[in-house]
Design a protein around this motif. Structure first.
Motif, PDB file in Angstrom:
ATOM      1  N   GLN A 292       5.538   4.720  -9.882  1.00 44.73           N
ATOM      2  CA  GLN A 292       4.304   3.942 -10.089  1.00 44.73           C
ATOM      3  C   GLN A 292       4.150   2.892  -8.990  1.00 44.73           C
ATOM      4  N   ARG A 293       5.250   2.251  -8.668  1.00 44.73           N
ATOM      5  CA  ARG A 293       5.201   1.197  -7.641  1.00 44.73           C
ATOM      6  C   ARG A 293       4.838   1.782  -6.284  1.00 44.73           C
ATOM      7  N   ALA A 294       5.372   2.957  -5.995  1.00 42.11           N
ATOM      8  CA  ALA A 294       5.091   3.579  -4.688  1.00 42.11           C
ATOM      9  C   ALA A 294       3.591   3.854  -4.543  1.00 42.11           C
ATOM     10  N   VAL A 295       2.979   4.384  -5.595  1.00 40.93           N
ATOM     11  CA  VAL A 295       1.538   4.666  -5.527  1.00 40.93           C
ATOM     12  C   VAL A 295       0.763   3.341  -5.496  1.00 40.93           C
ATOM     13  N   TYR A 296       1.224   2.398  -6.297  1.00 43.38           N
ATOM     14  CA  TYR A 296       0.552   1.094  -6.362  1.00 43.38           C
ATOM     15  C   TYR A 296       0.506   0.441  -4.979  1.00 43.38           C
ATOM     16  N   GLU A 297       1.625   0.497  -4.271  1.00 44.02           N
ATOM     17  CA  GLU A 297       1.688  -0.146  -2.941  1.00 44.02           C
ATOM     18  C   GLU A 297       0.709   0.509  -1.967  1.00 44.02           C
ATOM     19  N   VAL A 298       0.515   1.815  -2.117  1.00 42.84           N
ATOM     20  CA  VAL A 298      -0.442   2.512  -1.241  1.00 42.84           C
ATOM     21  C   VAL A 298      -1.859   2.001  -1.512  1.00 42.84           C
ATOM     22  N   VAL A 299      -2.224   1.926  -2.795  1.00 38.18           N
ATOM     23  CA  VAL A 299      -3.588   1.478  -3.138  1.00 38.18           C
ATOM     24  C   VAL A 299      -3.774   0.015  -2.728  1.00 38.18           C
ATOM     25  N   LEU A 300      -2.742  -0.783  -2.956  1.00 40.17           N
ATOM     26  CA  LEU A 300      -2.846  -2.203  -2.600  1.00 40.17           C
ATOM     27  C   LEU A 300      -3.020  -2.382  -1.090  1.00 40.17           C
ATOM     28  N   ALA A 301      -2.257  -1.618  -0.325  1.00 33.80           N
ATOM     29  CA  ALA A 301      -2.380  -1.720   1.139  1.00 33.80           C
ATOM     30  C   ALA A 301      -3.787  -1.315   1.570  1.00 33.80           C
ATOM     31  N   ALA A 302      -4.316  -0.265   0.951  1.00 39.31           N
ATOM     32  CA  ALA A 302      -5.671   0.197   1.296  1.00 39.31           C
ATOM     33  C   ALA A 302      -6.694  -0.873   0.928  1.00 39.31           C
ATOM     34  N   GLN A 303      -6.485  -1.508  -0.218  1.00 41.43           N
ATOM     35  CA  GLN A 303      -7.454  -2.515  -0.654  1.00 41.43           C
ATOM     36  C   GLN A 303      -7.422  -3.729   0.272  1.00 41.43           C
ATOM     37  N   LYS A 304      -6.216  -4.104   0.700  1.00 39.75           N
ATOM     38  CA  LYS A 304      -6.108  -5.253   1.621  1.00 39.75           C
ATOM     39  C   LYS A 304      -6.771  -4.930   2.951  1.00 39.75           C
ATOM     40  N   ARG A 305      -6.607  -3.704   3.408  1.00 39.18           N
ATOM     41  CA  ARG A 305      -7.241  -3.339   4.681  1.00 39.18           C
ATOM     42  C   ARG A 305      -8.762  -3.303   4.532  1.00 39.18           C
ATOM     43  N   ALA A 306      -9.215  -2.832   3.383  1.00 42.89           N
ATOM     44  CA  ALA A 306     -10.667  -2.821   3.147  1.00 42.89           C
ATOM     45  C   ALA A 306     -11.198  -4.256   3.185  1.00 42.89           C
ATOM     46  N   ILE A 307     -10.502  -5.157   2.511  1.00 46.13           N
ATOM     47  CA  ILE A 307     -10.955  -6.558   2.469  1.00 46.13           C
ATOM     48  C   ILE A 307     -10.966  -7.156   3.875  1.00 46.13           C
ATOM     49  N   ALA A 308      -9.937  -6.843   4.650  1.00 47.16           N
ATOM     50  CA  ALA A 308      -9.858  -7.410   6.011  1.00 47.16           C
ATOM     51  C   ALA A 308     -11.017  -6.919   6.885  1.00 47.16           C
ATOM     52  N   ALA A 309     -11.587  -5.781   6.529  1.00 47.45           N
ATOM     53  CA  ALA A 309     -12.690  -5.228   7.339  1.00 47.45           C
ATOM     54  C   ALA A 309     -14.043  -5.818   6.942  1.00 47.45           C
ATOM     55  N   ILE A 310     -14.042  -6.647   5.914  1.00 45.69           N
ATOM     56  CA  ILE A 310     -15.302  -7.262   5.456  1.00 45.69           C
ATOM     57  C   ILE A 310     -15.519  -8.557   6.229  1.00 45.69           C
TER      58      ILE A 310
END
Ligand code: GLY
Ligand code: MN
Ligand code: MN
Length: 445
Positions: A292-310
Motif C-alpha cells: 500500500q505504501r509503495a503505491v501511495y508514494e507513487v500517487v503522492l509523488a505524482a500529486q506533488k509534481r502536478a502541484i509544482a506545475a501549477i
C-alpha cells in the motif's frame, strides 16, 4: 414542501463584488440585453424537494439565491443601463410553509440591485426586451427554467409573425462569464478558503471515526464537520473502503470497513456557494502495508509534481503531463507497466490504472467553468493568478491474476485545491495530512 431558505450574505463583500461583475459584464458585451434565469427546484420524491441549489451564473451576478428568480441586464455602449431582479413576491401563507422570502422591495435594498419586480412580471419584460434589442444574451443550458422557456417562446412568436420583434440573435453569455468566473476575486477566495478549512476538518475527523466498521461511519463525520461550520456537501462524498476505491464515482458508502484495507475519501464542503474538493487515502489499521505504501508514494509523488506545475502562465496541460509522467514512472517501478515512460504514455497502457484527469477548475461549481480551451486556440489554457484548480492523480489497480497479489484492488487518490498566485501557488487544503508518515501519525491520535 419546497425546501427554501434564502442564503444570507454576511458582510464578506460578495454583494459589492456582484455589482462590479454586472458592470464588467456590460463592458464586455457593449450593447444588448441579458436574461439570467434561476435553476428549477428539483423534486426528490412526491412533494419533497432536494435542497435548492441556485444557478451559478445568476448567483455570481446577483448574490441572490432564491428559486423562481431572474436577472435582466441592459448594456449600452459598455455601460450598465438597467439591472432588474425578478423574484417571488411576499406571501404570508407560502412563507408559513417554505420560509421567509425577500420579496422585490427588500431584495432591491439588500442586494443593491437598482430595480426589482415580482417574477410574474418577467414575461412582459422579456417581450419588451425582444422588441428593443438586437442581441439578447442568456445561458443556453438553462433551457428548463421558466425564464428560458419564455425567451424561446418569444423568439418563436417573432419568427411566426415574420419579425414582430427586433431580436436578431440569442447569444451565449457563458463565453463571457466563464472567463470572468475563472479568475476568483477576493470575496470568492474568502469563501473558498472557508470551504477548504471545513473540508480539511471533515477529513481529519473522518480519519478518526469511531466506530469505523462501515463506510457511513466515516461519511457521518465529514458531514458533521461541514454542517458544524455552516456548510454542506458540495457533492455526494465518496467513502470507499478497499476495492470500492477502484470505482471512481463510488458513493454508496455502505460497505463494511476492515483492518488491512485502505479507505479513499473524496469529499468537499460547499460554503456560501463555493466548493472545496479533497481526496485523502488512509489505512484503516493506522499503518500502511509495504505494498500500500509503495503505491501511495507513487500517487503522492505524482500529486506533488502536478502541484509544482501549477503557476501563472503555465498551461493546464503542464500539470496533466507532470502527473502522468510521474504515475507512469511509478507504474514501471511497481512492475505494472513495461517499456519506457514514453512507450507507456504512447500506448496508453496506464489507462487501466489511471483513467481520469489530473485536475479541474473549482469554484461555484465543483467542476467549475473556465477550464475549456479558449475559442480559436487548440492548446490547453494558461493559468492566471486567482484561478483555483484541483490536483488529483490516482491509481486504481484491478484484481486481475497477472497482477502481483499484494497490489491487487488497491485504489488511491490524493487531491488538493490550489490557488494560483501572482508568484506561484498556494495549497488551500494542506491542513489535511498527506504524507504517509503524517497520515499514520494522525491515525495514532
Ligand atoms: N469529487 C469529484 C472530483 O474529484 O472531481
Ligand atoms: Mn474530488
Ligand atoms: Mn476533483
Amino acid at each position: 414542501m419546497g425546501a427554501v431558505v434564502a442564503l444570507r450574505e454576511s458582510g464578506d463583500g460578495y454583494i459589492a463584488a456582484a455589482r462590479g461583475r454586472r458592470r464588467r459584464f456590460a463592458r464586455r458585451i457593449g450593447d444588448g440585453a441579458a436574461v439570467f434565469a434561476a435553476a428549477p427546484e428539483k423534486e426528490k420524491s412526491r412533494g419533497v424537494f432536494y435542497p435548492y441549489r441556485f444557478d451559478g451564473y445568476l448567483y455570481y451576478l446577483s448574490a441572490f439565491a432564491e428559486p423562481e428568480s431572474a436577472l435582466v441586464l441592459v448594456a449600452e455602449k459598455g455601460k450598465l443601463r438597467r439591472e432588474i431582479l425578478f423574484c417571488r413576491g411576499r406571501d404570508a401563507s407560502r412563507e408559513q410553509w417554505d420560509g421567509e422570502r425577500f420579496g422585490p422591495l427588500r431584495a432591491r435594498r439588500e442586494f443593491g440591485i437598482r430595480e426589482a419586480e415580482e417574477i410574474s412580471e418577467l414575461p412582459k419584460a422579456i417581450k419588451q426586451i425582444a422588441r428593443e434589442h438586437k442581441t439578447v444574451w442568456h445561458i443556453p443550458r438553462g433551457g428548463e427554467s421558466a425564464a428560458e422557456k419564455q425567451l424561446h417562446s418569444t423568439m418563436a412568436q417573432r419568427s411566426a409573425r415574420g419579425g414582430g420583434y427586433a431580436i436578431a440573435e440569442l447569444r451565449d453569455a457563458s463565453a463571457v462569464l466563464d472567463e470572468m468566473r475563472a479568475v476568483k476575486d477576493k470575496s470568492e477566495i474568502f469563501r473558498m478558503r472557508e470551504a477548504a478549512r471545513l473540508t480539511c476538518a471533515g477529513h481529519l475527523a473522518a480519519m478518526r471515526a469511531r466506530p469505523m466498521t462501515r463506510e457511513w461511519h466515516i461519511e457521518a463525520e465529514l458531514i458533521a464537520e461541514f454542517k458544524r461550520g455552516g456548510g454542506d456537501c458540495a457533492f455526494l462524498p465518496i467513502v470507499a473502503a478497499g476495492e470500492n476505491a477502484c470505482t471512481l464515482h463510488y458513493a454508496e458508502n455502505n460497505s463494511p470497513v476492515r483492518r488491512g484495507q485502505l479507505v479513499v475519501i473524496d469529499a468537499g464542503c460547499e460554503w456560501r456557494g463555493y466548493a472545496a474538493d479533497v481526496s485523502r487515502t488512509f489505512p484503516v489499521s493506522g499503518v500502511f502495508s509495504p505494498a500500500q505504501r509503495a503505491v501511495y508514494e507513487v500517487v503522492l509523488a505524482a500529486q506533488k509534481r502536478a502541484i509544482a506545475a501549477i503557476k501563472p502562465g503555465a498551461r493546464m496541460s503542464a500539470m496533466e503531463n507532470a502527473a502522468l509522467r510521474a504515475l507512469c514512472e511509478g507504474l514501471r517501478k511497481l512492475g505494472l507497466c513495461s517499456g519506457t515512460v514514453a512507450d507507456i504514455i504512447a500506448r496508453k497502457s496506464y489507462r487501466c490504472f489511471y483513467p481520469h484527469r489530473a485536475g479541474h477548475f473549482l469554484g461555484l461549481d465543483v467542476h467549475d467553468v473556465g477550464a475549456e480551451k479558449l475559442p480559436g486556440e487548440n492548446k490547453a489554457r494558461r493559468l492566471r493568478a486567482g484561478m483555483v484548480v484541483t490536483a488529483e492523480p490516482g491509481l486504481y489497480i484491478p484484481g486481475d491474476s497477472d497482477i502481483p497479489k499484494e497490489l491487487r484492488r488497491i485504489g488511491i487518490r490524493i487531491e488538493d485545491d490550489v490557488l494560483v498566485t501572482a508568484r506561484g501557488r498556494e495549497v488551500l487544503t494542506d491542513a489535511a495530512p498527506k504524507s504517509a508518515a503524517a497520515v499514520e501519525k494522525w491515525m495514532r491520535g
